[in-house]
Design an enzyme around this catalytic site. Structure first.
Site, PDB file in Angstrom:
ATOM      1  N   CYS A  91      23.222 -46.290  41.444  1.00 29.61           N
ATOM      2  CA  CYS A  91      23.874 -45.536  42.519  1.00 29.61           C
ATOM      3  C   CYS A  91      22.939 -45.341  43.718  1.00 29.61           C
ATOM      4  O   CYS A  91      23.366 -45.445  44.883  1.00 29.61           O
ATOM      5  CB  CYS A  91      24.363 -44.189  41.996  1.00 29.61           C
ATOM      6  SG  CYS A  91      23.055 -43.183  41.245  1.00 29.61           S
ATOM      7  N   HIS A 131      23.730 -38.214  40.482  1.00 28.94           N
ATOM      8  CA  HIS A 131      24.438 -39.293  41.186  1.00 28.94           C
ATOM      9  C   HIS A 131      24.170 -39.198  42.680  1.00 28.94           C
ATOM     10  O   HIS A 131      24.218 -38.113  43.279  1.00 28.94           O
ATOM     11  CB  HIS A 131      25.939 -39.195  40.909  1.00 28.94           C
ATOM     12  CG  HIS A 131      26.730 -40.319  41.496  1.00 28.94           C
ATOM     13  ND1 HIS A 131      26.493 -41.649  41.215  1.00 28.94           N
ATOM     14  CD2 HIS A 131      27.772 -40.305  42.382  1.00 28.94           C
ATOM     15  CE1 HIS A 131      27.354 -42.406  41.873  1.00 28.94           C
ATOM     16  NE2 HIS A 131      28.128 -41.615  42.592  1.00 28.94           N
ATOM     17  N   ASP A 189      30.985 -43.604  48.168  1.00 34.11           N
ATOM     18  CA  ASP A 189      30.566 -43.348  46.785  1.00 34.11           C
ATOM     19  C   ASP A 189      30.727 -44.642  45.992  1.00 34.11           C
ATOM     20  O   ASP A 189      31.808 -45.244  45.988  1.00 34.11           O
ATOM     21  CB  ASP A 189      31.415 -42.234  46.171  1.00 34.11           C
ATOM     22  CG  ASP A 189      30.914 -41.803  44.800  1.00 34.11           C
ATOM     23  OD1 ASP A 189      29.981 -42.444  44.267  1.00 34.11           O
ATOM     24  OD2 ASP A 189      31.453 -40.820  44.258  1.00 34.11           O
TER      25      ASP A 189
END
Length: 463
Positions: free
Chosen positions: A422, A354, A371
């Protein structure tokens, strides 16, 4: 079976065994119910038959209730059982109960009938009727005037109807009383409801007045979304990108970035195709292009520094925080400027599978963490705060107190809706922050951003 005893006195003639009785004189043949008489009755005998023959003829005894079979029952049959009472035949208890039920509905005075000194059974007087303890109801004859109307005794159906009327009257009285109580409770509730209704109206008016007196919030003008980050690709640009994604260019070096010495092959560039994870080469080349864009137009963009994807892994390794591992990454000769002079410093963070972003915001004196899955990690920001203090002291000889700086985990961010965008979210966070813009994109823009990033890498120019 024993003989039947007769409870009556015997006459003298019956005691004379040798002299026949009048009934025997009229009948030549003798009949005994106990046996045959010996022709010579004067001869004594020890047998049972001879002794019984000395007695006179037995007469028919009084009939008793039979408890076991006897000669008479076997000869003439069992007596017929008494017929059961019919359902219409009422007993004394039924008649008395019905009489008492009907007594309350008669208004005429009772007439007591004197029958003299004879002992009489107790009677219940109802008008001109008298009900004895027997099961029947008899009309007593009285001396009354012929002109008076004789009241006939009430029948059983009349008594039933009278009792039914009485029960209905009782039920009606009880239901009326219950209705009165219910009406009273309803009236009490109505008064309470009226009071509550008044309070509700009063509070609603008071609330409306408070809302009117409250100052209206100042509406902030909506910022116009710039067109530059969303300029659509032309047909020629799309054709160029799709050609680079084709399998024939997998091993071909499509472009080489001179300053970073990174080669972009067709296979490396395919990470920008839909549903693919971004790799280090594509991310690092794009960050170099963003720095070159700032250098071309310094007045249009913030002064920023873009660390590559390997910086944080060197700064914080398995052994912990290590400033010496990255001390030479930011020398004045290599960069041409000091980090403490930058407006923003971007640090890509790779956490297993991630991508996230950490930002050192020197302009606002804060540390930011972004995030696309809305995660939080304070260790990353603490490590960067310590690094900034060490860097300022090492390169500029200044002591920076970062304990007063804010650490913010940005929440109002566009979130990814899949498991592979991501890296693309992280690059666009950097792009929009370096422009001084808010985050105006969302998940639906990701396919466009992938094609645009591929086009910019192929042309080695970020727009």
């Amino acid at each position: 079976m024993g003989a039947v005893a007769i409870n009556r006195k015997r006459t003298e003639d019956s005691l004379n065994f040798n002299q026949p009785s009048p009934s025997q004189a009229s009948n030549k043949k003798r009949r005994f119910s106990f046996g045959i008489i010996s022709p010579d009755s004067n001869k004594p005998s020890s047998s049972t038959v001879s002794r019984i023959s000395r007695y006179p003829d037995a007469k028919a005894p009084l009939r008793r209730e039979i408890h076991a079979p006897s000669r008479a029952s076997l000869r003439y049959g069992l007596p017929k059982p008494k017929p059961k009472p019919k359902p219409n035949d009422y007993s004394f208890d039924d008649a008395k109960r019905r009489a008492f039920d009907a007594l309350s509905f008669f208004t005429k005075d009772e007439e007591v009938i004197d029958l003299g000194d004879e002992e009489e059974e107790p009677k219940i007087e109802i008008g001109k009727e008298a009900v004895s303890e027997d099961s029947s109801v008899e009309v007593v004859d009285c001396d009354i005037d012929e002109k008076e109307e004789i009241v006939e005794p009430p029948s059983s159906s009349m008594l039933d109807s009278l009792s039914l009327v009485r029960r209905e009257a009782t039920d009606a009285a009880s239901s009326l009383e219950a209705y009165k109580k219910l009406l009273q409770s309803a009236e009490r509730r109505n008064s309470k409801l009226e009071a509550l209704g008044f309070e509700i109206l009063f509070n609603e008016k008071r609330l409306s007045q408070l809302r009117q007196s409250r100052p209206k919030p100042v509406e902030k003008p909506l910022k116009k979304v710039p067109d530059e980050p969303f300029i659509p690709l032309t047909k020629e640009e799309k054709a160029e990108v799709y050609n680079a994604f084709s399998g024939k260019n997998r091993r071909k070096v499509l472009v080489t970035h001179a300053n970073s010495n990174i080669d972009i092959t067709g296979q490396v560039l395919q990470c920008l195709t839909p549903s693919a994870w971004l790799n280090d080469e594509v991310i690092n080349v794009y960050l170099e292009l963003l720095k070159e864009r700032e250098t071309r137009e310094p007045k249009k963009y913030f002064k920023c520094h873009f660390f590559n994807t390997f910086f944080y892994k060197k700064l914080v390794s398995d052994s912990g925080y290590n400033y010496k591992a990255v001390r030479r990454w930011t020398t004045q000769r290599k960069l041409g400027y000091a980090l403490i002079d930058c407006d923003m410093i971007f640090v890509p963070i790779h956490r297993s599978v991630h991508w996230t972003l950490a930002v050192i915001n020197n302009r606002d004196r804060k540390f930011l963490y972004l995030d696309s899955l809305n995660g939080v990690d304070s260790k990353i920001l603490n490590a960067l705060a310590k690094y900034l203090g060490d860097e300022a002291k090492e390169k500029s000889g200044k002591d920076i107190d970062v304990s007063s700086w804010d650490m913010e985990f940005v929440e109002d961010l566009p979130q990814q809706q899949n498991g592979y965008d991501c890296g693309m979210f992280m690059l666009k966070y950097i792009d929009f922050f370096s422009r001084g813009l808010g985050i105006y994109f969302s998940q639906e823009h990701m396919p466009y951003f992938r094609l645009r990033t591929a086009k910019e890498i192929l042309r080695l120019r970020a727009d």
